[in-house]
Motif scaffolding. Structure first.
Motif, short mmCIF file in Angstrom:
data_model
loop_
_atom_site.label_atom_id
_atom_site.label_comp_id
_atom_site.label_asym_id
_atom_site.label_seq_id
_atom_site.Cartn_x
_atom_site.Cartn_y
_atom_site.Cartn_z
N ARG A 183 -5.80 -8.76 1.73
CA ARG A 183 -4.61 -8.08 1.18
C ARG A 183 -4.20 -8.65 -0.16
NH1 ARG A 183 -1.34 -4.92 4.52
NH2 ARG A 183 -0.10 -4.70 2.64
N PHE A 184 -4.43 -9.94 -0.36
CA PHE A 184 -4.12 -10.59 -1.62
C PHE A 184 -4.78 -9.82 -2.78
CE2 PHE A 184 -5.00 -13.98 -4.76
CZ PHE A 184 -3.72 -14.47 -4.93
N GLU A 185 -6.01 -9.38 -2.54
CA GLU A 185 -6.77 -8.69 -3.58
C GLU A 185 -6.52 -7.18 -3.55
OE1 GLU A 185 -10.57 -11.77 -3.10
OE2 GLU A 185 -10.64 -9.82 -2.15
N PHE A 186 -6.55 -6.63 -2.36
CA PHE A 186 -6.45 -5.17 -2.17
C PHE A 186 -5.14 -4.62 -2.75
CE2 PHE A 186 -5.32 -1.75 0.99
CZ PHE A 186 -6.40 -0.90 0.79
N LYS A 242 9.80 -8.07 -5.05
CA LYS A 242 10.36 -9.43 -5.15
C LYS A 242 9.30 -10.48 -5.47
CE LYS A 242 10.46 -10.10 -0.12
NZ LYS A 242 9.83 -11.20 0.47
N GLU A 243 8.02 -10.09 -5.36
CA GLU A 243 6.93 -11.04 -5.62
C GLU A 243 6.17 -10.65 -6.89
OE1 GLU A 243 6.31 -13.54 -3.57
OE2 GLU A 243 7.33 -12.93 -1.72
N ASP A 244 5.53 -11.68 -7.48
CA ASP A 244 4.55 -11.43 -8.54
C ASP A 244 3.23 -11.08 -7.88
OD1 ASP A 244 5.61 -11.67 -11.05
OD2 ASP A 244 5.51 -13.87 -11.07
N PHE A 245 2.49 -10.13 -8.42
CA PHE A 245 1.19 -9.79 -7.86
C PHE A 245 0.09 -10.47 -8.67
CE2 PHE A 245 1.52 -6.12 -4.81
CZ PHE A 245 2.88 -6.29 -4.58
N PRO A 246 -1.01 -10.87 -8.02
CA PRO A 246 -1.30 -10.75 -6.59
C PRO A 246 -0.39 -11.65 -5.76
CG PRO A 246 -3.05 -11.96 -7.70
CD PRO A 246 -2.12 -11.50 -8.76
N ARG A 247 -0.02 -11.14 -4.57
CA ARG A 247 0.85 -11.92 -3.70
C ARG A 247 0.26 -11.94 -2.29
NH1 ARG A 247 0.75 -7.90 -0.98
NH2 ARG A 247 2.30 -6.28 -0.57
N GLY A 305 -6.08 -7.18 7.54
CA GLY A 305 -6.88 -6.54 6.50
C GLY A 305 -8.03 -5.73 7.03
N TRP A 306 -7.89 -5.26 8.28
CA TRP A 306 -8.89 -4.33 8.83
C TRP A 306 -8.56 -2.94 8.30
CZ3 TRP A 306 -6.61 -1.39 13.17
CH2 TRP A 306 -7.41 -0.31 13.54
N VAL A 307 -9.53 -2.30 7.66
CA VAL A 307 -9.29 -0.93 7.17
C VAL A 307 -10.31 0.04 7.78
CG1 VAL A 307 -8.08 -1.48 5.01
CG2 VAL A 307 -10.55 -1.38 5.01
N THR A 308 -9.81 1.21 8.10
CA THR A 308 -10.62 2.21 8.78
C THR A 308 -11.39 3.08 7.76
OG1 THR A 308 -8.83 3.82 8.66
CG2 THR A 308 -8.86 2.39 10.61
N PRO A 309 -12.38 3.82 8.23
CA PRO A 309 -13.06 4.75 7.31
C PRO A 309 -12.10 5.78 6.73
CG PRO A 309 -14.29 4.49 9.37
CD PRO A 309 -13.00 3.75 9.56
N GLU A 310 -11.05 6.12 7.48
CA GLU A 310 -10.06 7.10 6.98
C GLU A 310 -9.35 6.54 5.74
OE1 GLU A 310 -10.18 6.23 10.28
OE2 GLU A 310 -11.27 8.05 10.83
N VAL A 311 -9.01 5.24 5.79
CA VAL A 311 -8.35 4.61 4.65
C VAL A 311 -9.29 4.63 3.44
CG1 VAL A 311 -7.54 2.38 3.75
CG2 VAL A 311 -6.76 3.17 5.99
N VAL A 312 -10.54 4.28 3.69
CA VAL A 312 -11.52 4.25 2.60
C VAL A 312 -11.63 5.64 1.96
CG1 VAL A 312 -14.00 3.95 2.12
CG2 VAL A 312 -12.79 2.32 3.59
N LYS A 313 -11.60 6.66 2.82
CA LYS A 313 -11.71 8.04 2.32
C LYS A 313 -10.43 8.44 1.58
CE LYS A 313 -12.77 12.56 4.14
NZ LYS A 313 -12.00 13.27 5.13
N PRO A 365 0.80 -1.23 0.00
CA PRO A 365 0.00 0.00 0.00
C PRO A 365 0.83 1.27 0.00
CG PRO A 365 -0.76 -1.52 1.70
CD PRO A 365 0.46 -2.14 1.10
N ALA A 366 1.99 1.25 0.67
CA ALA A 366 2.85 2.44 0.70
C ALA A 366 3.39 2.72 -0.70
CB ALA A 366 4.00 2.23 1.69
#
Ligand SMILES: Cc1cc2nc3c(=O)[nH]c(=O)nc-3n(C[C@H](O)[C@H](O)[C@H](O)COP(=O)(O)OP(=O)(O)OC[C@H]3O[C@@H](n4cnc5c(N)ncnc54)[C@H](O)[C@@H]3O)c2cc1C
Length: 328
Positions: free
Chosen positions: A92-95, A34-39, A45-53, A13-14
């Motif tokens: 996280r695999f998808e996100f 170093k990985e192929d995505f999706p990885r 995988g808890w995300v806050t409303p701030e992340v969604v925003k 994400p960073a």
């Protein structure tokens, strides 16, 4: 040797958040991972409303599983506090795959080993060259190791150890549960249901404190496994995978010349709930903004906790890190 304006080492994400801004502004940018995505990435995988925003994430058009909780159950020994909330879970695999694709930035599979300065440029493994370098490769980030470690050693007291599994499971309880300080654990464990019949269960604690108590995180995992089987009918494996990362210490956003650290490579997760996705995204955007505008690299409001800097947040930080567990 391939030459580009900006290289981001790590496509979590960073890195993906920095890439999104740089590429959108027309900066020739490359992500090395170093990985192929999706990885796979260990994370509740808890995300806050701030992340969604921050991400402008619209749950109805997000192409993968997205679940919202109506209640968060806080457990402290026999006390159970079900609090109404609006919080979310993703896989996280998808996100992470979605974030990288959304950044419209080329991702090259490459495990970075060495980095050297060459005048006002950086050379990576004698194969890539760039003017701006962003370290976003998590705890063992090679950019950190090469350019920051001597001046900014990791604060040992802020290291976490974690164990976690995510697996298909027809959960019946759709709420999120957190257990704090079980058996004196300097940390907490979690039950996080996900959309489309997935479940994430894990445990995290401060490494130093556990060592002082002569305990291991695997001992606490065994206790959690018995509890989850008994209370929720959830079977857990004996030997889950683990990861270690650092919580937020003193000092601001790390920059040296035109090299930046963001997300876990900078050690930015919060001191109360150990939340790292939001800080990763915000620091990634801030590093990109600094490259684009020439302004100093700064981010955040100085708060160290997910729950702000109020009493509860400071109490949790104190209990995790200062060697005192409120419940034995
Ligand atoms: C068990 C666990 C549960 C967690 N739960 C939550 C949660 O529910 N909510 C939350 O907000 N935070 C949570 N966190 C924290 C969160 O996962 C991290 O803070 C977040 O992923 C940091 O993002 P990042 O982009 O900095 O690093 P990462 O997501 O770790 O991405 C780093 C990337 O760098 C790549 N990489 C590594 N080394 C190299 C190399 N040498 N060369 C090239 N590429 C490399 C990796 O493959 C990876 O893709 C959890 C962490 C753990 C361990």
């Amino acid at each position: 040797m391939r030459s580009v304006e900006a290289i981001i080492v790590g496509g979590g994400p960073a890195g993906a958040s920095a890439a999104l801004r740089l590429t959108a502004a027309g900066v020739d940018t490359l992500i090395l991972d170093k990985e192929d995505f999706p990885r796979h990435k260990l994370c509740a995988g808890w995300v806050t409303p701030e992340v969604v925003k921050d991400l402008d994430l619209d749950a109805t058009s997000y192409p993968y599983g997205f679940l919202s909780f109506r209640r968060l159950h806080w457990h402290l020994r026999a006390v159970r506090l079900p609090l109404p909330c609006v919080q979310h879970s993703i896989r996280r695999f998808e996100f992470d795959h979605w974030l990288v694709q959304r950044s419209r930035t080329e991702l090259v599979r490459h495990a970075v080993r060495s980095i050297r300065r060459a005048g006002d440029h950086y050379v990576i493994d004698e194969a890539f060259r760039c003017r701006y370098l962003i370290g976003a490769a998590g705890t063992g980030c090679p950019v950190r190791r090469a350019l920051f470690e001597t001046e900014m050693p990791r604060p040992r007291g802020l290291q976490t150890v974690t164990l976690e599994v995510e697996f298909p499971f027809e959960w019946r309880d759709p709420d999120c549960h957190l257990w704090f300080f079980e058996r004196g654990l300097p940390g907490y464990s979690w039950y996080v249901p996900k959309a489309e019949g997935w479940l994430n269960v894990g445990i995290g604690a401060m490494a130093n404190r556990l060592k002082q108590r002569g305990e291991t995180i695997r001992q606490h995992w065994r206790h959690l496994a018995r509890k989850l089987q008994h209370d929720f009918g959830v079977p857990l494996p004996d030997d889950p995978p683990g990861y270690s990362y650092y919580l937020r210490g003193p000092g601001g956003a790390p920059r040296s010349g035109n090299a930046f650290l963001i997300g876990d490579s900078a050690g930015l997760a919060t001191r109360d709930l150990c939340e790292g996705i939001g800080p990763a995204i915000r620091s990634g955007r801030a590093a990109a903004d600094s490259i684009l505008s020439g302004a100093p690299y700064r981010w955040g409001d100085g708060a160290t906790g997910s729950l702000g800097d109020g009493l509860i947040s400071r109490w949790m930080d104190w209990a995790f890190t200062r060697g005192v567990s409120p419940v034995m």
